[in-house]
Design an enzyme around this catalytic site. Structure first.
Site, PDB file in Angstrom:
ATOM      1  N   SER A   1       0.844  -1.196   0.000  1.00 55.86           N
ATOM      2  CA  SER A   1       0.000   0.000   0.000  1.00 55.86           C
ATOM      3  C   SER A   1       0.877   1.243   0.000  1.00 55.86           C
ATOM      4  O   SER A   1       1.755   1.384   0.862  1.00 55.86           O
ATOM      5  CB  SER A   1      -0.892  -0.002   1.248  1.00 55.86           C
ATOM      6  OG  SER A   1      -1.229   1.311   1.609  1.00 55.86           O
TER       7      SER A   1
ATOM      8  N   LEU B   1     -16.448   8.901   1.210  1.00 56.75           N
ATOM      9  CA  LEU B   1     -16.431   8.929  -0.261  1.00 56.75           C
ATOM     10  C   LEU B   1     -16.159   7.540  -0.833  1.00 56.75           C
ATOM     11  O   LEU B   1     -15.776   7.386  -1.990  1.00 56.75           O
ATOM     12  CB  LEU B   1     -15.391   9.947  -0.754  1.00 56.75           C
ATOM     13  CG  LEU B   1     -15.663  11.388  -0.304  1.00 56.75           C
ATOM     14  CD1 LEU B   1     -14.532  12.316  -0.729  1.00 56.75           C
ATOM     15  CD2 LEU B   1     -16.996  11.899  -0.861  1.00 56.75           C
TER      16      LEU B   1
ATOM     17  N   ASP C   1     -22.285   1.592  -2.767  1.00 51.42           N
ATOM     18  CA  ASP C   1     -20.925   2.085  -3.008  1.00 51.42           C
ATOM     19  C   ASP C   1     -20.187   1.205  -4.010  1.00 51.42           C
ATOM     20  O   ASP C   1     -19.500   1.691  -4.910  1.00 51.42           O
ATOM     21  CB  ASP C   1     -20.145   2.148  -1.691  1.00 51.42           C
ATOM     22  CG  ASP C   1     -20.867   2.975  -0.645  1.00 51.42           C
ATOM     23  OD1 ASP C   1     -21.744   3.761  -1.022  1.00 51.42           O
ATOM     24  OD2 ASP C   1     -20.561   2.815   0.551  1.00 51.42           O
TER      25      ASP C   1
HETATM   26  C1  GLA Z   1     -22.766   3.849   3.432  1.00 48.74           C
HETATM   27  C2  GLA Z   1     -23.008   2.415   2.984  1.00 48.74           C
HETATM   28  C3  GLA Z   1     -23.959   2.363   1.802  1.00 48.74           C
HETATM   29  C4  GLA Z   1     -25.236   3.148   2.084  1.00 48.74           C
HETATM   30  C5  GLA Z   1     -24.907   4.543   2.636  1.00 48.74           C
HETATM   31  C6  GLA Z   1     -26.118   5.288   3.060  1.00 48.74           C
HETATM   32  O1  GLA Z   1     -22.091   4.561   2.437  1.00 48.74           O
HETATM   33  O2  GLA Z   1     -21.784   1.805   2.620  1.00 48.74           O
HETATM   34  O3  GLA Z   1     -24.261   1.022   1.484  1.00 48.74           O
HETATM   35  O4  GLA Z   1     -26.077   2.461   2.955  1.00 48.74           O
HETATM   36  O5  GLA Z   1     -24.010   4.471   3.723  1.00 48.74           O
HETATM   37  O6  GLA Z   1     -26.918   5.573   1.972  1.00 48.74           O
END
Ligand code: GLA
Length: 394
Positions: free
Chosen positions: A69, A126, A175
């Site tokens: 890393s 993020l 995500d």
């Molecule tokens: C985090 C989680 C996502 C989602 C958001 C809220 O980013 O990883 O899966 O639940 O919170 O929308």
């Protein structure tokens, strides 16, 4: 500093003294709207950031995986004996988790050397972890020559499995979907129940607008437990209503009347109204009315603050200051309890909105925030290493 994709090839060669076989990268994300709906089988609308995590890999002749890393300037090695959830922790757990999830799905993952570099801010909400999971997954699938068995559409669920079952974070699928599937110039409209995906054009510049990201630097306090609590309250509410998920609520007032306590009612109200707001925003974007989405973003923030209770002082102050300075809409993005705010602004107002947030933070004695303008970017992509230079996205 050059972007991570430019650094990773030379870094790999320095660490391992030979060239990588393949290089992949995947982006961080912000969520435009649809918060805490993914694990309720609802709708989400994230877009990818220009910030990416890059992974270079080559086969290893040793029966193990070694990951270097850049951020840690450290290598971690794991092997077949570590292919049990939780055996590797910290950042390497996300990498081992991906190997584990692929093997659990019956995919033969080659032993490999990996190098990882990232421009996605860590701990800012993020999705640096999804960017890591998806770039590692893509690189290993490519290295193993098994792309036909692991098509891109399957990556989000595999990466989510790595995070849920190996790392132990009960996240939804938003995500990982954003990191794998987003397209430049588009937001990703995902139905988390059917997994149906639509790329919705999302271009602000021609309307004289920009999406300003405010990183509040408020750390995710107690995130994991609070997130899990929100999720289990929603599941309990669905159970009490006798439906598989809160997506199946079609009469909100009737559902609220049947729920036993106020907290549960407010969580359900957020989820159901949030799904509706996503549909409204998608409708506006489809008809080229991006400037009109502002009030919906702000309504989401109010709902996350009052009903879902996942905001903190820094997020609320950033939203209030941005709106007071002329932002067309603003809200926290991601899981909450810290992290970032997105503000839809006229390009001409970006600096004055940022200045207003800086002043408001100073008045509250919060740590100074940082800012960038986000343009919707590309999801996971490969770069072939050709004659010592990195080039060519998919
Ligand atoms: C985090 C989680 C996502 C989602 C958001 C809220 O980013 O990883 O899966 O639940 O919170 O929308």
């Amino acid at each position: 500093m050059t972007p991570a994709l430019g650094r990773i090839g030379p870094a790999f060669s320095t660490v391992y003294r030979h060239e990588p076989a393949v290089v992949w990268s995947a982006p961080g994300r912000v969520n435009l709207i649809g918060e805490h709906t993914d694990y309720n089988a609802g709708f989400v609308l994230p877009f990818a950031l220009p910030h990416r995590t890059a992974v270079a890999v080559a086969r290893s002749e040793r029966p193990e995986w070694t990951v270097w890393s850049e951020a840690e300037d450290q290598s971690v090695t794991f092997g077949a004996a570590d292919m049990a959830p939780g055996r590797m922790s910290g950042w390497a757990g996300y990498v081992a988790g991906v190997v584990w999830a692929l093997r659990e799905a019956g995919i033969d993952v080659p032993f490999a050397r990996l190098a990882v570099a990232s421009d996605v801010p860590i701990g800012a909400g993020l999705s640096s972890s999804a960017a890591l999971e998806c770039s590692v997954l893509a690189a290993l699938v490519d290295l193993g020559g098994v792309s036909h068995r692991v098509p891109v559409a399957t990556w989000p669920a595999l990466a989510q499995r790595a995070e849920n079952a190996y790392v132990g974070v009960p996240c939804g699928i938003m995500d990982q979907s954003a990191a794998a599937l987003c397209r430049r110039g588009h937001a990703l409209f995902l139905d988390c129940r059917s997994q149906a995906v639509e790329q919705v054009p999302f271009e602000l510049e021609s309307a004289g607008l920009a999406m300003l990201i405010v990183d509040t630097h408020a750390s995710h306090r107690h995130t994991k437990n609070d997130y899990a609590a929100r999720r289990s309250t929603c599941e309990a509410a669905a159970l009490a209503l006798g439906i598989p998920s809160l997506r199946e609520v079609d009469d909100l007032a009737a559902a609220l009347a049947r729920l036993p306590d106020d907290v549960m009612r407010r969580r359900v109200r957020h989820v159901v109204t949030e799904n509706q707001r996503v549909l409204t925003v998608v409708g506006l974007l489809r008809s080229g009315a991006a400037p009109e989405i502002g009030p919906l973003l702000s309504a989401t923030h109010d709902s996350l603050r009052d009903d879902y209770e996942v905001t903190v002082g820094e997020l609320n102050v950033a939203v209030e200051a941005a709106l007071a300075a002329g932002a067309l809409g603003a809200r926290m993005t991601g899981g909450g309890f810290g992290g970032c705010v997105i503000a839809l602004v006229k390009i001409a107002d970006s600096d004055s909105v940022a200045d207003a947030v800086i002043s408001a933070f100073a008045a509250k004695r919060f740590a100074a925030p940082s800012f960038f303008v986000a343009t919707p970017s590309e999801g996971a992509a490969s770069s072939l290493r050709v004659a010592g230079s990195l080039g060519g996205a998919r």
